[in-house]
Structure formats: structure tokens, C-alpha cells
Design a protein around this motif. Structure first.
Motif, PDB file in Angstrom:
ATOM      1  N   LEU A 426       0.719  -1.155   0.006  1.00  0.00           N
ATOM      2  CA  LEU A 426      -0.069   0.085   0.041  1.00  0.00           C
ATOM      3  C   LEU A 426       0.812   1.377  -0.017  1.00  0.00           C
ATOM      4  O   LEU A 426       0.647   2.204  -0.630  1.00  0.00           O
ATOM      5  CB  LEU A 426      -0.738  -0.130   1.405  1.00  0.00           C
ATOM      6  CG  LEU A 426      -1.969  -1.081   1.191  1.00  0.00           C
ATOM      7  CD1 LEU A 426      -2.886  -1.218   2.367  1.00  0.00           C
ATOM      8  CD2 LEU A 426      -3.094  -0.742   0.177  1.00  0.00           C
ATOM      9  N   GLY A 427       1.979   1.353   1.000  1.00  0.00           N
ATOM     10  CA  GLY A 427       2.768   2.324   0.943  1.00  0.00           C
ATOM     11  C   GLY A 427       3.497   2.718  -0.582  1.00  0.00           C
ATOM     12  O   GLY A 427       3.577   3.747  -0.831  1.00  0.00           O
ATOM     13  N   ILE A 428       3.831   1.752  -1.364  1.00  0.00           N
ATOM     14  CA  ILE A 428       4.813   1.939  -2.771  1.00  0.00           C
ATOM     15  C   ILE A 428       3.674   2.240  -3.437  1.00  0.00           C
ATOM     16  O   ILE A 428       3.989   3.341  -4.205  1.00  0.00           O
ATOM     17  CB  ILE A 428       5.140   0.546  -2.883  1.00  0.00           C
ATOM     18  CG1 ILE A 428       6.436   0.254  -1.942  1.00  0.00           C
ATOM     19  CG2 ILE A 428       5.525   0.557  -4.409  1.00  0.00           C
ATOM     20  CD1 ILE A 428       7.016  -1.077  -2.327  1.00  0.00           C
ATOM     21  N   PHE A 429       2.501   1.662  -3.484  1.00  0.00           N
ATOM     22  CA  PHE A 429       1.619   2.098  -4.532  1.00  0.00           C
ATOM     23  C   PHE A 429       1.022   3.558  -4.402  1.00  0.00           C
ATOM     24  O   PHE A 429       0.831   4.362  -5.159  1.00  0.00           O
ATOM     25  CB  PHE A 429       0.221   0.986  -4.661  1.00  0.00           C
ATOM     26  CG  PHE A 429       0.608   0.017  -5.354  1.00  0.00           C
ATOM     27  CD1 PHE A 429       0.022   0.210  -6.775  1.00  0.00           C
ATOM     28  CD2 PHE A 429       1.079  -1.205  -4.990  1.00  0.00           C
ATOM     29  CE1 PHE A 429       0.185  -1.026  -7.591  1.00  0.00           C
ATOM     30  CE2 PHE A 429       1.179  -2.211  -5.943  1.00  0.00           C
ATOM     31  CZ  PHE A 429       0.771  -2.213  -7.020  1.00  0.00           C
ATOM     32  N   GLY A 430       0.783   3.764  -3.027  1.00  0.00           N
ATOM     33  CA  GLY A 430       0.446   5.201  -2.638  1.00  0.00           C
ATOM     34  C   GLY A 430       1.266   6.464  -2.713  1.00  0.00           C
ATOM     35  O   GLY A 430       1.281   7.190  -3.592  1.00  0.00           O
ATOM     36  N   TRP A 431       2.407   6.108  -2.221  1.00  0.00           N
ATOM     37  CA  TRP A 431       3.399   7.035  -2.290  1.00  0.00           C
ATOM     38  C   TRP A 431       4.702   6.980  -3.396  1.00  0.00           C
ATOM     39  O   TRP A 431       5.226   7.899  -3.669  1.00  0.00           O
ATOM     40  CB  TRP A 431       4.399   7.069  -0.852  1.00  0.00           C
ATOM     41  CG  TRP A 431       3.362   7.606  -0.076  1.00  0.00           C
ATOM     42  CD1 TRP A 431       2.946   6.962   1.280  1.00  0.00           C
ATOM     43  CD2 TRP A 431       3.027   9.151   0.393  1.00  0.00           C
ATOM     44  NE1 TRP A 431       1.917   7.589   2.040  1.00  0.00           N
ATOM     45  CE2 TRP A 431       2.069   8.982   1.639  1.00  0.00           C
ATOM     46  CE3 TRP A 431       3.061  10.188  -0.090  1.00  0.00           C
ATOM     47  CZ2 TRP A 431       1.254   9.912   2.113  1.00  0.00           C
ATOM     48  CZ3 TRP A 431       2.547  11.340   0.460  1.00  0.00           C
ATOM     49  CH2 TRP A 431       1.647  11.178   1.234  1.00  0.00           C
ATOM     50  N   GLY A 432       4.522   5.719  -4.056  1.00  0.00           N
ATOM     51  CA  GLY A 432       5.384   5.358  -5.035  1.00  0.00           C
ATOM     52  C   GLY A 432       5.135   5.588  -6.338  1.00  0.00           C
ATOM     53  O   GLY A 432       5.601   5.638  -7.279  1.00  0.00           O
ATOM     54  N   LEU A 433       3.596   5.331  -6.431  1.00  0.00           N
ATOM     55  CA  LEU A 433       2.889   5.359  -7.900  1.00  0.00           C
ATOM     56  C   LEU A 433       1.818   6.576  -8.138  1.00  0.00           C
ATOM     57  O   LEU A 433       2.045   7.580  -8.824  1.00  0.00           O
ATOM     58  CB  LEU A 433       2.439   4.161  -8.162  1.00  0.00           C
ATOM     59  CG  LEU A 433       1.743   3.870  -9.492  1.00  0.00           C
ATOM     60  CD1 LEU A 433       2.690   4.024 -10.544  1.00  0.00           C
ATOM     61  CD2 LEU A 433       1.245   2.636  -9.478  1.00  0.00           C
ATOM     62  N   TYR A 556      10.960  -1.613  -5.903  1.00  0.00           N
ATOM     63  CA  TYR A 556      10.815  -0.090  -5.865  1.00  0.00           C
ATOM     64  C   TYR A 556      12.032   0.470  -6.360  1.00  0.00           C
ATOM     65  O   TYR A 556      11.548   1.692  -6.905  1.00  0.00           O
ATOM     66  CB  TYR A 556      10.534   0.116  -4.414  1.00  0.00           C
ATOM     67  CG  TYR A 556      10.459   1.590  -4.019  1.00  0.00           C
ATOM     68  CD1 TYR A 556       9.357   1.984  -4.176  1.00  0.00           C
ATOM     69  CD2 TYR A 556      11.466   2.165  -3.494  1.00  0.00           C
ATOM     70  CE1 TYR A 556       9.009   3.452  -4.098  1.00  0.00           C
ATOM     71  CE2 TYR A 556      11.260   3.629  -3.068  1.00  0.00           C
ATOM     72  CZ  TYR A 556      10.109   4.169  -3.359  1.00  0.00           C
ATOM     73  OH  TYR A 556       9.744   5.713  -3.237  1.00  0.00           O
ATOM     74  N   GLY A 557      13.086   0.143  -6.596  1.00  0.00           N
ATOM     75  CA  GLY A 557      14.243   0.952  -7.195  1.00  0.00           C
ATOM     76  C   GLY A 557      13.881   1.063  -8.768  1.00  0.00           C
ATOM     77  O   GLY A 557      14.039   2.428  -9.214  1.00  0.00           O
ATOM     78  N   PHE A 558      13.274   0.183  -9.477  1.00  0.00           N
ATOM     79  CA  PHE A 558      12.951   0.405 -10.779  1.00  0.00           C
ATOM     80  C   PHE A 558      11.766   1.389 -10.930  1.00  0.00           C
ATOM     81  O   PHE A 558      11.745   2.243 -11.699  1.00  0.00           O
ATOM     82  CB  PHE A 558      12.235  -1.140 -11.269  1.00  0.00           C
ATOM     83  CG  PHE A 558      11.683  -0.764 -12.727  1.00  0.00           C
ATOM     84  CD1 PHE A 558      12.532  -0.993 -13.882  1.00  0.00           C
ATOM     85  CD2 PHE A 558      10.299  -0.998 -12.940  1.00  0.00           C
ATOM     86  CE1 PHE A 558      12.176  -0.968 -15.150  1.00  0.00           C
ATOM     87  CE2 PHE A 558       9.908  -0.839 -14.108  1.00  0.00           C
ATOM     88  CZ  PHE A 558      10.846  -0.907 -15.246  1.00  0.00           C
ATOM     89  N   LEU A 559      10.804   1.305  -9.885  1.00  0.00           N
ATOM     90  CA  LEU A 559       9.684   2.437  -9.993  1.00  0.00           C
ATOM     91  C   LEU A 559      10.276   3.766  -9.905  1.00  0.00           C
ATOM     92  O   LEU A 559       9.828   4.692 -10.596  1.00  0.00           O
ATOM     93  CB  LEU A 559       8.633   1.689  -8.823  1.00  0.00           C
ATOM     94  CG  LEU A 559       7.462   2.864  -8.743  1.00  0.00           C
ATOM     95  CD1 LEU A 559       6.666   2.970 -10.009  1.00  0.00           C
ATOM     96  CD2 LEU A 559       6.491   2.412  -7.638  1.00  0.00           C
ATOM     97  N   LEU A 560      11.039   3.669  -8.741  1.00  0.00           N
ATOM     98  CA  LEU A 560      11.574   5.350  -8.370  1.00  0.00           C
ATOM     99  C   LEU A 560      12.514   5.833  -9.635  1.00  0.00           C
ATOM    100  O   LEU A 560      12.327   6.927 -10.191  1.00  0.00           O
ATOM    101  CB  LEU A 560      12.515   5.110  -7.154  1.00  0.00           C
ATOM    102  CG  LEU A 560      12.971   6.523  -6.606  1.00  0.00           C
ATOM    103  CD1 LEU A 560      11.928   7.117  -6.367  1.00  0.00           C
ATOM    104  CD2 LEU A 560      13.734   6.160  -5.343  1.00  0.00           C
ATOM    105  N   GLY A 561      13.191   4.742 -10.301  1.00  0.00           N
ATOM    106  CA  GLY A 561      14.088   5.240 -11.254  1.00  0.00           C
ATOM    107  C   GLY A 561      13.206   5.609 -12.547  1.00  0.00           C
ATOM    108  O   GLY A 561      13.567   6.350 -13.295  1.00  0.00           O
ATOM    109  N   LEU A 562      12.355   5.052 -12.732  1.00  0.00           N
ATOM    110  CA  LEU A 562      11.215   5.282 -14.074  1.00  0.00           C
ATOM    111  C   LEU A 562      10.565   6.411 -13.729  1.00  0.00           C
ATOM    112  O   LEU A 562      10.273   7.301 -14.685  1.00  0.00           O
ATOM    113  CB  LEU A 562      10.362   4.061 -14.071  1.00  0.00           C
ATOM    114  CG  LEU A 562       9.205   3.972 -15.268  1.00  0.00           C
ATOM    115  CD1 LEU A 562      10.152   4.036 -16.538  1.00  0.00           C
ATOM    116  CD2 LEU A 562       8.231   3.099 -15.059  1.00  0.00           C
TER     117      LEU A 562
END
Length: 604
Positions: A426-433, A556-562
Motif C-alpha cells: 500500500l505504501g509503495i502504490f500510494g507514495w511511490g506510484l 521499488y528501485g525500478f519504480l523510483l528510477g522510472l
């Protein structure tokens, strides 16, 4: 070929019941030299690797046929037993009495001729009392993808299958061969063959050196709420399996551990082949003994405050390549291997030296600790690694589990890690996406008015709901397992406050012509940027403190880099578009007010 922990555990415990119940042992087995733990050990190996073809070559009556038949029962394997004519009737009788007669194919005759009819053997056991055993080992046509060859009864200086790995029949490609002579009974060599990049990397016609590497039975958790016919439940209910696991004579550990009667210990099979024994005195002095099936690497038990590895203290034992016993306390300061510190920890050990010992196929770790209070419900971590520690630096664990163990009632329950996983997702989808995507819509789609505004508001609202759900799960984790991580919790609360202020900004948005609009823009933009920055930082901290695996870090590294790459590209496109607009020539117009007062136009 993957490892099946469930099959290995069930075969191990069922073999305990069949081969160690005195009422079921025949006179011939009773007079046969008993190799402690060898039968259940080979049964677990054969079942765990999900063998489809098992071949045994034996020279006399022994319980190994029952052990391998039990393994074949759990994997659906074809099991071929090659034996002398003189032993056939007795072995058939014992197999029939055990209810396994339909599983075994008996063959009598010259083993060298019979072996030629079997290819791609997954698991083989050769009795080295047979004078022709070197030739038989050489003739086995093993499965090159993954197979195990067990050379049993290797007395004295006898050499088995894996000396240099030169006895691999039919090998066309590079394979890995690892062998180790195990101190079980009169000597048992276990050789694993496969394509894994470990052990000895061999090519055909090569003569590599010997390797002392071994491998360990890898198991994962099986529910203790299985039905009564399940061997694991039977072991916990106190039948023959549990008798063998919990009532073992511990005198080999020496004083004071070996002086305590087995009846005084509270014994609980806790994680498949892991068994926990403990004796708690009135003065809160506790003697703890952990045992597990062992062949190589290290085995450990940790005491945690919250069920997480970080911040826990562990007792770890192993035998090095030279066979020397090693046991140390470790403090798990961080997730990296370098942060697992030897000779540190918070366990209140007494002056009695801890002990590690091998007994049959089991390793035993024994230590004493004097706690301030009587232990009740306590998070326990169990783990093992298949690689030897290097200068007391532990290798990464191959598998682990965490349980709530109640020392007052000798009961345990699994720690629900799904909440921690869902909290992270949930944290990654909310704050990362979603929230970064909503911010990009507001910055780069302003020319699509009013579409950008509705997209921005909708996406940000979804991101806020996901972030809020992550916070709620975080609070539940804190209450259920005391997951006290001050930095992660503090930043999470700060980001939640910022996000609530952003939601309030939506309802307090002034009109464009308002004199307060400029201040509102400053507030909305900078609070949003701070929330995104600290939100991403907290996701990274959560992955670190939660001990997440490399897949989480990579994902998460891939998502942040993208996200950063998309922002850079959109910034470049925006700058180019604005530059092109500024380079366009404006239409020439003359303002009438700029004309001289005496200027007149003559009519044509």
C-alpha cells in the motif's frame, strides 16, 4: 527440480514411526547395527527433492528399504530395490508389514547388469559392504539436472562416489558435484549433482579436486493444525515420532545440559525438523537446546522484540570444514551481512559455556540464560544458511521463520507477515506510484484545462486513500508485534499530516484573481513536494527496517528510477515547447496612441 519441504518433513517423521518403534522392529533389524538417524535422513532427502526414480543397491537386510519406500510414497516415485536372493524374502516381509509392499520393485541378480536398465536416476543408495561398490557407483546413470547419490557404510578409508567427482556417468555438459562424508553410523557419503553454480564445476574428462561442501535439508512451515493422520501433527501429539524427537538421551552434550533429565525438559517440534527443548527454573534461569537436521552451514535461534530480525540477538552454531564446533552469540544490527556482529547481543548468557554437538544427522545448540523475568510469550526467529561462516561472518540465511512462542504453555503460533507485506504494498502504490503521477499531471498537463485539474484531484485522492490505509496497517503492526521503528513511524506520521493538509488545500483553494492565490500556490506546491520526498524516503526505510528481500528493493528501485526518468523527459519537453513559443515572431501592430498628434492620413 525444486525442493519440497512438506514431502521431506512428512517422509522424515513417518520413517521415524516405522523404523524406530520397538514393537515393529523385526529380530533381523534388531541385530543389525543401527545407524542413528540415517534412515529418516535419507528418506527426507529422497522425498524433499521430489525424486521420480529411486534405486537402492543393498547387500543385506536393513531398514533403508522402508525409508526409501516411504519417500517414494510421498513423491509418487518409482522405487527399485536391487538385493541378493538370500535377503529377498525377509525384506519383502518387512516391507509388507509396513504397508509399502506395492511401492517397491524387487530385483535380484547381478547389480552390474540390472543397473544398465535404469537411466536418469534421481536418488540412489549403494551399500558399500558390497565388494563391487566402486564399480556400481560408477555405473549409476544419474539425472544431470539434479540427483543425489548416497554411499552408505563407508568404513575406514573407503572412497565413495564423489571423490573428485570422476564417477559421473553419461555427463555431456557442465554439472556441479558436491560430496561430503557424513559421520552417520559407519560412514555415509552424500553427493549432490546438478546444474547449480555451487560446489565443484566440472567438465567431461576433467579431474577436479575434492570438495568438502555439503547441503542442508531446506524446509518451510507446515501448519500444525493438520488432521490427526498427518505425521507432523502426530509428532506433536506424542506418538512414536515425537518420542524419537523429544526423548533423545542428551548425555552426549555433557554437563550441565546432559545432566538434566529428558523428562524435565519441555519439548516442542517447532518448525519441521527444528525441535526446541527448554527447562525454566524458579530463579528464571533457562536452559535452551535447539536441534535440527544438519549437514552444512549454520543453524540459529534468535530472540526478537517484535518478530523482526533487525535488533534481535541470536545463538548460532555450526561445524567448520575441518569438523571443529563453533557457537557464538550475534547481534543483528542491520539487514546487511556486515551488520550481523559476532560476540554481541542482548541475551543474558550465564558463565556456563554454550555447546554445539552433532548426534546422528542432528545438530544440537545448547546454552543457558538468566532473564530478569520469567519468559512468557516471546517472538522467536529460526534460520539456517548452507554456506560456512567466513572468519565468523555469517553467510546470508537460506530460509527463516518467525513464531510467537509461549514458554509458559509450550505453544506457538506463526507471526502474520501478510500485514507487513500489505503495509509495504500500500505504501509503495500510494507514495511511490499514484501521488507522484498526480503531481506530474498537475505540472505537465496544465495546457489541457480543465482536464488536468480533475485528473490531478482524482489521482491524488486515490493515492491519499492508499497511503492512509498503509498508515492504519502500520498502527496494527505496532500493536500486534510491537514493531517499534521510531524513524519510520515518525516520518510516516509527518507525511500523513502533510497529506491531510493537501486535502484541506483542495477545499480552501481561492479564486485565480484572489490576492491570496499566490500564497496558496506556494503552500500547496512546497508541501506537496515535501510529502513526496519524505514519502519516498519512508518507503526506502520501511524496506530496510522490514528486512525485505532483494525483489522488493529491485522493484521499488525500478519504480523510483522510472519516475525520475519520466520527470526528466517531461521537463526537457516542457522547456523545448516554451522555447519554441518564445521564438515565434509577433504580428506588427501600431498603437494609435503612439502616433504623433499632427499625423494625418490623406485620403486617396
Amino acid at each position: 527440480m525444486e525442493w519440497s519441504a512438506t514431502s521431506a518433513t512428512k517422509a522424515y517423521l513417518e520413517t521415524l514411526q516405522l523404523c524406530n518403534n520397538p514393537s515393529k522392529l523385526s529380530e533381523s533389524w534388531k541385530t543389525t547395527t543401527r545407524e542413528p538417524g540415517s534412515n529418516e535422513f535419507i528418506s527426507a532427502l529422497a522425498a524433499g527433492m521430489k525424486s521420480k526414480l529411486i534405486v537402492e543397491i543393498k547387500s543385506s537386510v536393513s531398514p533403508s528399504t522402508i525409508a526409501l519406500a516411504t519417500a517414494a510414497k510421498h513423491t509418487g516415485a518409482r522405487f527399485v530395490c536391487i538385493l541378493p536372493e538370500t535377503a529377498l524374502n525377509q525384506v519383502k516381509k518387512e516391507t509388507k508389514d509396513s504397508g509399502l509392499i506395492d511401492i517397491v520393485e524387487f530385483n535380484t541378480g547381478d547389480p552390474t547388469e540390472i543397473l544398465q536398465h535404469y537411466e536418469q536416476v534421481d536418488f540412489s543408495l549403494v551399500d558399500c559392504k558390497n565388494d563391487d561398490y566402486p564399480k556400481l557407483l560408477k555405473m549409476i546413470n544419474v539425472n544431470p539436472k539434479r540427483s543425489i547419490v548416497v554411499a552408505n557404510n563407508l568404513e575406514g578409508d573407503k572412497e565413495g562416489f564423489g571423490i573428485g567427482g570422476r564417477h559421473v556417468t553419461g555427463m555431456k555438459d557442465e554439472v556441479t558435484v558436491r560430496s561430503m562424508k557424513h559421520p552417520i553410523g559407519k560412514g555415509m557419503e552424500i553427493t549432490t549433482i546438478g546444474s547449480e553454480k555451487r560446489g565443484i564445476l566440472m567438465k567431461k574428462k576433467s579431474t577436479p579436486r575434492a570438495n568438502k561442501s555439503k547441503w542442508i535439508v531446506k524446509v518451510d512451515e507446515v501448519s500444525v493444525s493438520a488432521d490427526a493422520d498427518d505425521p507432523l501433527t502426530a509428532a506433536a501429539d506424542g506418538n512414536a515420532g515425537r518420542y524419537e524427537l523429544c526423548d533423545t538421551d542428551l548425555s552426549f552434550l555433557g554437563p550441565p545440559y546432559g545432566n538434566i533429565s529428558a523428562s524435565n525438559f519441555i519439548c516442542s517440534p517447532i518448525w519441521n525438523t527444528f525441535v526446541l527443548r527448554y527447562f525454566q527454573r524458579e530463579d528464571n534461569l533457562m536452559t535452551i537446546i535447539l536441534s535440527a537436521v544438519y549437514t552444512t552451514g549454520w543453524v540459529g535461534i534468535g530472540f526478537s522484540r517484535n518478530g523482526m530480525m533487525l535488533g534481535s540477538s541470536a545463538m548460532v552454531g555450526w561445524f567448520n570444514k575441518k569438523g571443529h564446533a563453533r557457537i557464538k552469540q550475534y547481534y543483528l544490527q542491520g539487514a546487511h551481512i556486515s551488520q550481523v556482529i559476532a560476540d554481541k547481543g542482548e541475551l543474558p548468557l550465564t558463565n556456563i559455556p554454550p555447546v554445539v554437538a552433532l548426534h546422528g544427522p542432528m545438530i544440537y545448540i545448547a546454552f543457558q540464560a538468566k532473564f530478569e523475568h520469567r519468559l512468557g510469550r516471546q517472538p522467536i526467529i529460526l534460520a539456517f544458511g548452507t554456506r560456512y561462516p567466513n572468519h565468523f561472518h555469517l553467510s546470508k540465511h537460506d530460509d527463516k521463520t518467525a513464531v510467537w512462542f509461549d514458554f509458559s504453555q509450550a505453544s506457538f503460533s506463526g507471526i502474520d507477515i501478510s500485514q507487513k507485506k500489505n503495509h509495504g504494498i500500500l505504501g509503495i502504490f500510494g507514495w511511490g506510484l499514484f501521488l507522484p503521477a498526480g503531481a506530474m499531471v498537475a505540472r505537465y498537463l496544465k495546457h489541457k484545462d480543465p482536464l488536468w485539474y480533475y485528473l490531478h484531484a482524482g489521482i491524488q485522492f486515490v493515492g491519499f486513500i492508499l497511503g492512509l490505509a498503509a498508515v492504519v496497517l502500520g498502527v496494527q503492526l505496532y500493536r500486534s508485534i510491537n514493531a517499534d521503528v521510531p524513524a519510520h513511524r515518525g516520518i510516516g506520521i509527518f507525511v500523513l499530516v502533510l497529506s491531510i493538509l493537501q486535502i484541506m488545500a483542495f477545499f480552501l483553494r481561492p479564486n485565480k484573481d484572489s490576492k491570496y492565490r499566490r500564497y496558496w500556490n506556494w503552500y500547496h506546491h512546497w508541501f506537496g513536494r515535501m510529502a513526496l520526498f519524505f514519502g519516498a524516503l519512508n518507503v526506502i526505510l520501511g524496506i530496510q527496517y522490514g528486512g525485505a528481500g532483494d525483489d522488493w528493493k529491485i522493484g521499488y528501485g525500478f519504480l523510483l528510477g522510472l519516475t525520475l526518468l519520466v520527470v526528466i523527459l517531461l521537463e526537457v519537453f516542457t522547456c523545448l515547447r516554451n522555447r519554441n513559443k518564445s521564438d515565434l515572431p509577433s504580428n506588427f501592430q501600431m498603437n494609435p496612441s503612439d502616433m504623433p498628434s499632427n499625423f494625418q492620413m490623406n485620403p486617396i
